[in-house]
Design a protein around this motif. Structure first.
Motif, PDB file in Angstrom:
ATOM      1  N   MET A 194       0.843  -1.199   0.000  1.00  0.00           N
ATOM      2  CA  MET A 194       0.000   0.000   0.000  1.00  0.00           C
ATOM      3  C   MET A 194       0.880   1.250   0.000  1.00  0.00           C
ATOM      4  SD  MET A 194      -3.071  -1.054  -0.107  1.00  0.00           S
ATOM      5  CE  MET A 194      -3.968   0.425   0.319  1.00  0.00           C
ATOM      6  N   VAL A 195       0.371   2.322  -0.611  1.00  0.00           N
ATOM      7  CA  VAL A 195       1.093   3.590  -0.649  1.00  0.00           C
ATOM      8  C   VAL A 195       0.981   4.285   0.698  1.00  0.00           C
ATOM      9  CG1 VAL A 195       1.255   5.828  -1.765  1.00  0.00           C
ATOM     10  CG2 VAL A 195       0.603   3.817  -3.089  1.00  0.00           C
ATOM     11  N   ARG A 196       2.107   4.777   1.189  1.00  0.00           N
ATOM     12  CA  ARG A 196       2.083   5.560   2.420  1.00  0.00           C
ATOM     13  C   ARG A 196       2.292   7.021   2.048  1.00  0.00           C
ATOM     14  NH1 ARG A 196       5.853   1.879   3.827  1.00  0.00           N
ATOM     15  NH2 ARG A 196       7.431   3.508   4.054  1.00  0.00           N
ATOM     16  N   ILE A 197       1.332   7.872   2.331  1.00  0.00           N
ATOM     17  CA  ILE A 197       1.424   9.277   1.971  1.00  0.00           C
ATOM     18  C   ILE A 197       2.356   9.996   2.948  1.00  0.00           C
ATOM     19  CG2 ILE A 197       0.115  11.384   1.553  1.00  0.00           C
ATOM     20  CD1 ILE A 197      -0.412   8.933  -0.298  1.00  0.00           C
ATOM     21  N   CYS A 198       3.278  10.786   2.416  1.00  0.00           N
ATOM     22  CA  CYS A 198       4.206  11.551   3.254  1.00  0.00           C
ATOM     23  C   CYS A 198       3.524  12.836   3.694  1.00  0.00           C
ATOM     24  CB  CYS A 198       5.473  11.868   2.481  1.00  0.00           C
ATOM     25  SG  CYS A 198       6.377  10.395   1.968  1.00  0.00           S
ATOM     26  N   LEU A 199       3.247  12.952   4.977  1.00  0.00           N
ATOM     27  CA  LEU A 199       2.551  14.130   5.474  1.00  0.00           C
ATOM     28  C   LEU A 199       3.472  15.342   5.502  1.00  0.00           C
ATOM     29  CD1 LEU A 199       0.551  12.465   8.378  1.00  0.00           C
ATOM     30  CD2 LEU A 199      -0.213  12.982   6.057  1.00  0.00           C
ATOM     31  N   ASN A 256      -1.107   7.987  -6.139  1.00  0.00           N
ATOM     32  CA  ASN A 256      -1.331   6.766  -5.365  1.00  0.00           C
ATOM     33  C   ASN A 256      -1.720   5.603  -6.261  1.00  0.00           C
ATOM     34  OD1 ASN A 256      -0.892   8.423  -3.164  1.00  0.00           O
ATOM     35  ND2 ASN A 256      -3.038   8.497  -2.538  1.00  0.00           N
ATOM     36  N   THR A 257      -2.560   5.888  -7.261  1.00  0.00           N
ATOM     37  CA  THR A 257      -3.020   4.848  -8.183  1.00  0.00           C
ATOM     38  C   THR A 257      -1.853   4.282  -8.979  1.00  0.00           C
ATOM     39  OG1 THR A 257      -5.216   5.838  -8.376  1.00  0.00           O
ATOM     40  CG2 THR A 257      -4.514   4.391 -10.166  1.00  0.00           C
ATOM     41  N   ALA A 258      -0.992   5.148  -9.499  1.00  0.00           N
ATOM     42  CA  ALA A 258       0.129   4.698 -10.316  1.00  0.00           C
ATOM     43  C   ALA A 258       1.154   3.917  -9.495  1.00  0.00           C
ATOM     44  CB  ALA A 258       0.795   5.900 -10.982  1.00  0.00           C
ATOM     45  N   VAL A 259       1.454   4.382  -8.295  1.00  0.00           N
ATOM     46  CA  VAL A 259       2.406   3.672  -7.439  1.00  0.00           C
ATOM     47  C   VAL A 259       1.837   2.308  -7.045  1.00  0.00           C
ATOM     48  CG1 VAL A 259       3.607   3.695  -5.215  1.00  0.00           C
ATOM     49  CG2 VAL A 259       3.480   5.783  -6.594  1.00  0.00           C
ATOM     50  N   GLU A 263     -11.738   5.547 -11.903  1.00  0.00           N
ATOM     51  CA  GLU A 263     -12.369   6.860 -11.698  1.00  0.00           C
ATOM     52  C   GLU A 263     -11.330   7.970 -11.631  1.00  0.00           C
ATOM     53  OE1 GLU A 263     -15.119   9.975 -10.690  1.00  0.00           O
ATOM     54  OE2 GLU A 263     -14.931   8.307 -12.082  1.00  0.00           O
ATOM     55  N   TRP A 264     -10.209   7.757 -10.943  1.00  0.00           N
ATOM     56  CA  TRP A 264      -9.182   8.795 -10.883  1.00  0.00           C
ATOM     57  C   TRP A 264      -8.607   9.060 -12.271  1.00  0.00           C
ATOM     58  CZ3 TRP A 264     -10.698  10.951  -6.987  1.00  0.00           C
ATOM     59  CH2 TRP A 264     -10.838  10.356  -5.736  1.00  0.00           C
ATOM     60  N   LEU A 271      -1.420   4.264 -17.533  1.00  0.00           N
ATOM     61  CA  LEU A 271      -0.443   3.909 -16.499  1.00  0.00           C
ATOM     62  C   LEU A 271       0.964   3.918 -17.084  1.00  0.00           C
ATOM     63  CD1 LEU A 271      -2.065   0.935 -14.534  1.00  0.00           C
ATOM     64  CD2 LEU A 271      -1.730   3.277 -13.718  1.00  0.00           C
ATOM     65  N   GLY A 272       1.090   3.403 -18.312  1.00  0.00           N
ATOM     66  CA  GLY A 272       2.389   3.395 -18.957  1.00  0.00           C
ATOM     67  C   GLY A 272       2.935   4.787 -19.194  1.00  0.00           C
ATOM     68  N   ASN A 273       2.069   5.716 -19.573  1.00  0.00           N
ATOM     69  CA  ASN A 273       2.501   7.094 -19.811  1.00  0.00           C
ATOM     70  C   ASN A 273       2.997   7.757 -18.525  1.00  0.00           C
ATOM     71  OD1 ASN A 273       1.901   7.009 -22.551  1.00  0.00           O
ATOM     72  ND2 ASN A 273      -0.188   7.770 -22.267  1.00  0.00           N
ATOM     73  N   LEU A 274       2.348   7.472 -17.416  1.00  0.00           N
ATOM     74  CA  LEU A 274       2.741   8.091 -16.145  1.00  0.00           C
ATOM     75  C   LEU A 274       4.012   7.471 -15.581  1.00  0.00           C
ATOM     76  CD1 LEU A 274      -0.651   8.516 -14.219  1.00  0.00           C
ATOM     77  CD2 LEU A 274       0.586  10.225 -15.572  1.00  0.00           C
ATOM     78  N   THR A 275       4.135   6.159 -15.689  1.00  0.00           N
ATOM     79  CA  THR A 275       5.244   5.447 -15.049  1.00  0.00           C
ATOM     80  C   THR A 275       6.446   5.240 -15.968  1.00  0.00           C
ATOM     81  OG1 THR A 275       4.346   3.297 -15.715  1.00  0.00           O
ATOM     82  CG2 THR A 275       3.596   4.192 -13.591  1.00  0.00           C
TER      83      THR A 275
END
Length: 354
Positions: free
Chosen positions: A1-6, A56-59, A135-136, A195-199
């Protein structure tokens, strides 16, 4: 899972100048920075909240990839016993003396032509694409929600569900954790390529051969892509020919349902760690469909016919790992049984954390 850096200056988080950030146990900081750069470049006017959800979706898409070592297998309907000892098609064991086809549709779809296939290594998503991940992607690209506006049980043609409306909020409560629905093949293709374009990684739909190879735990003669090769329903049973008694499945042994999953990953994964390949949801592959293709398929990395009118879907409603379903590329509405998962078309695993 992605952990968001606060706090952007925390060790391991991304550049302090970035308005969005993430960290991961498996995805490198360099790869995350690449995704952030691409999001900011491609969507400069999007809100930070939307950019963060896309990040988050891409990671997560990279984190969820399962590396599949290439190899050879006999693709197609490898047969089944004409009389099943367990007295249920949901629990079949293969033996070398099988004389009947495993799937009723194999002769019609050409799956009865067993042929050798050799695949290079690749990666497959452990999960089908979720409604929220889709959706994102659609929201940041200015596309409508991937769902029909309904009037009771009827689709209202020409109308869309407005984000923020009561219909939209109700939709989120029902589908947030489910596999996304699709109305055509192109939606699935576009998502994986997005996804390929982003990553900057070669995300795409899996080929039909890649799908079957994973469903059969690479080369095993498994009839269902579950943890043990059987479909074990709640309140189900099978006949044990050794004892002459019927045996009930316990709740702990249940690994499938009679309808689509309540949430992604509801049932145990197959031995490779892939979920939901026998969950009453058909998945798009990249291949055009032809009932004759298995007769002319090349051995190495088959890609399907060059042209066609229908695409191959795999899994489906009660079909086996060897079952193939031709499907028109455009539907009249969003069906809950039509979804997809993405693959990574490279012979090495995705970038790992340094």
């Amino acid at each position: 899972m992605v952990r968001i850096c606060l706090l952007p200056l925390l060790s391991g988080c991304n550049d302090a100048n970035s308005s969005i950030s993430a960290s991961s146990d498996t995805v490198s900081k360099q790869q995350i920075d690449t995704i952030i750069t691409n999001i900011n470049k491609q969507y400069p006017d999007a809100s930070n909240e939307l950019k963060q959800n896309v990040l988050n979706t891409a990671v997560r898409a990279i984190e969820n990839l399962v590396f599949v070592k290439g190899g050879s297998f006999e693709m197609g309907d490898f047969g089944a016993p004409c009389e099943i000892p367990s007295v249920t098609r949901n629990r079949i064991d293969w033996s070398p003396d099988v004389k009947c086809l495993a799937s009723f549709s194999s002769a019609e779809t050409g799956a009865n032509k067993v042929h050798k296939v050799t695949l290079d290594s690749y990666s497959m998503s452990a999960y089908e694409t979720s409604f929220m991940d889709m959706e994102w992607m659609r929201q940041i690209n200015g596309l409508p929600v991937a769902a029909d506006k309904m009037d009771g049980y009827h689709v209202i043609k020409g109308e869309v569900i407005e984000r923020g409306s009561e219909d939209y909020e109700y939709l989120l409560t029902r589908r947030k954790n489910k596999a996304t629905r699709t109305i055509n093949w192109q939606q699935a293709k576009d998502y994986c390529q997005w996804l390929g374009n982003l990553t900057v990684l070669p995300f795409d739909l899996p080929t039909e051969a890649q799908w079957e190879y994973v469903a059969r735990n690479r080369s095993e003669k498994r009839y269902y892509a579950t943890n043990n090769g059987y479909l074990q329903y709640r309140n189900g049973q099978y006949f044990n020919p050794n004892t002459g008694y019927y045996i009930d499945y316990t709740d702990d042994e249940v690994n499938a349902g009679t309808s689509t999953e309540d949430q992604i990953g509801q049932w145990p994964a197959n031995p490779l760690g892939i979920y939901g390949m026998s969950n009453n949801i058909s998945e798009w592959t990249n291949d055009w469909y032809s009932p004759d293709y298995y007769q002319e398929s090349p051995e190495l990395n088959p890609q399907g016919p060059k042209t066609g009118e229908e695409k191959v879907m795999r899994d489906g409603l009660g079909t086996m790992t060897i079952g193939r379903v031709p499907n028109k590329i455009e539907e009249d509405k969003y069906y809950s049984s039509n979804s997809f998962r993405c693959s990574l078309q490279q012979q090495t695993p995705a970038i790992a954390k340094n």
